[in-house]
Design an enzyme around this catalytic site. Structure first.
Site, PDB file in Angstrom:
ATOM      1  CE  LYS A 179      51.411  38.717  39.921  1.00  0.00           C
ATOM      2  NZ  LYS A 179      51.869  39.530  41.086  1.00  0.00           N
ATOM      3  CG  ASP A 194      54.848  37.406  41.454  1.00  0.00           C
ATOM      4  OD1 ASP A 194      54.928  37.893  40.307  1.00  0.00           O
ATOM      5  OD2 ASP A 194      54.018  37.815  42.282  1.00  0.00           O
ATOM      6  CG  ASP A 204      46.397  35.585  42.811  1.00  0.00           C
ATOM      7  OD1 ASP A 204      45.302  35.891  43.321  1.00  0.00           O
ATOM      8  OD2 ASP A 204      47.476  36.142  43.108  1.00  0.00           O
ATOM      9  CB  CYS A 212      45.857  39.966  38.098  1.00  0.00           C
ATOM     10  SG  CYS A 212      44.916  39.836  39.645  1.00  0.00           S
ATOM     11  CE  LYS A 271      49.421  39.333  47.940  1.00  0.00           C
ATOM     12  NZ  LYS A 271      50.519  39.368  46.945  1.00  0.00           N
TER      13      LYS A 271
END
Length: 330
Positions: A246, A224, A296, A274, A150
């Site tokens: 997700k 994402d 992930d 997730c 991150k």
């Protein structure tokens, strides 16, 4: 048929703070749904996410609103018309999958026509900190197969370089969480290649990702926050090479399975991710993760205490939950 539904708010304290470009978390806030019928109980979990306007209170209210329909026999197929995609629907959908498998004496994998979950390499996430602190974390896990870093825009290059310097072996995902600009993506191409970045995840805000059109990125770029359900896919063609599925965004395993098939049909590579969650949120996702180029699913590894019988990590390889934990014969 006598069916009952219950939804509760559960809190899991994290081992250490989890920092991304949007802020810091010290607790995982989840919704747990149980649906009971004929002596069997199905469970599901959802993580309300403020980025998408979700709250624990709102999710509980939404589930309470559809509880009479579920208790009257509404199915997973009915959920798409009863609830919008999101964490609340995810919890109910996954609970119904679990219940269906238990009632039938089989597994969710068999019902879905997917292989049973198997051990897989899952990203180990390094949260935002100073480059020096991130390097210390990376050095301790430098032998795992896959790292996810991150980053914040201001120190992104220093953070990536610090991690890569002490962890030269793993594949590497870089996740700015929408904090970069399109100009950053263009300007930092050489640097990303030099650092052997394998995937750049949602670098720019979802509202600005049209700016990625025409960029000949030398690094695969994954959507994402820009992807929730199948309805979003067509708008992402030509902007991203991969999509991150997700279950909390898709609204459960039912839509996630269909989304994966539709994404592959449009030529996208898959990532399965997730939120910060317990193993109850990861177990359904593992059905898809074996098909993905990147997994992930380390959310439960951040918890001080997970649900008993959940997933386990061995050197960056995620092991499925114990039999009977979710969606499988006990």
């Amino acid at each position: 048929m006598l069916r009952t539904l219950q939804a509760t708010h559960d809190r899991f304290t994290l081992k250490t703070p989890f920092r991304i470009s949007r802020g810091e978390r010290t607790v995982a806030e989840v919704i747990t749904v149980t649906v009971a019928q004929d002596g069997f109980v199905g469970r599901g979990e959802g993580v309300p996410y403020p980025r998408y306007g979700e709250t624990v209170e709102g999710s509980l209210a939404a589930i309470a609103g559809i509880a009479p329909a579920i208790e009257a026999g509404a199915t997973r197929a009915d959920l798409a018309t009863l609830m919008p995609a999101g964490a609340a629907r995810n919890a109910v959908d996954d609970a119904l999958w679990d219940l269906e498998a238990r009632l039938a004496g089989t597994s969710v994998a068999a019902l879905a026509g997917r292989p049973e979950p198997a051990p897989l390499a899952s990203a180990i996430t390094i949260g935002i900190d100073t480059p020096e602190a991130m390097a210390l974390v990376a050095a301790r896990i430098a032998d795992v197969p896959l790292l996810k870093v991150k980053v914040a825009r201001e120190e992104a290059q220093a953070q990536i370089a610090a991690v890569r310097r002490v962890a030269p072996k793993p594949r590497l995902i870089v996740d700015p969480n929408e904090s970069w600009t399109v100009a950053d993506v263009v300007a930092w191409q050489d640097f990303l290649v030099e650092q052997r970045v394998d995937l750049l995840e949602q670098p720019v805000p979802a509202a600005e990702d049209a700016g990625l059109a025409g960029i000949a990125s030398r690094i695969p770029i994954c959507a994402d926050e820009s992807l929730h359900t199948r309805a979003d896919l067509d708008a992402l063609v030509g902007l991203y090479t991969h999509v991150n599925i997700k279950l909390d965004k898709a609204g459960g395993l039912t839509e996630a399975l269909a989304l994966a098939d539709a994404a592959r049909g449009r030529g996208f590579g898959l990532m399965v991710g997730c939120m910060l969650c317990s193993s109850l949120g990861i177990a359904p996702a593992m059905l898809l993760a074996g098909e993905a180029a990147f997994a992930d699913l380390d959310g439960p590894l951040w918890l001080a205490d997970d649900r008993p019988g959940g997933v386990r990590d061995e050197g960056g390889v995620l092991l499925p939950p114990h039999p009977g934990f979710w969606g499988a014969r006990a």
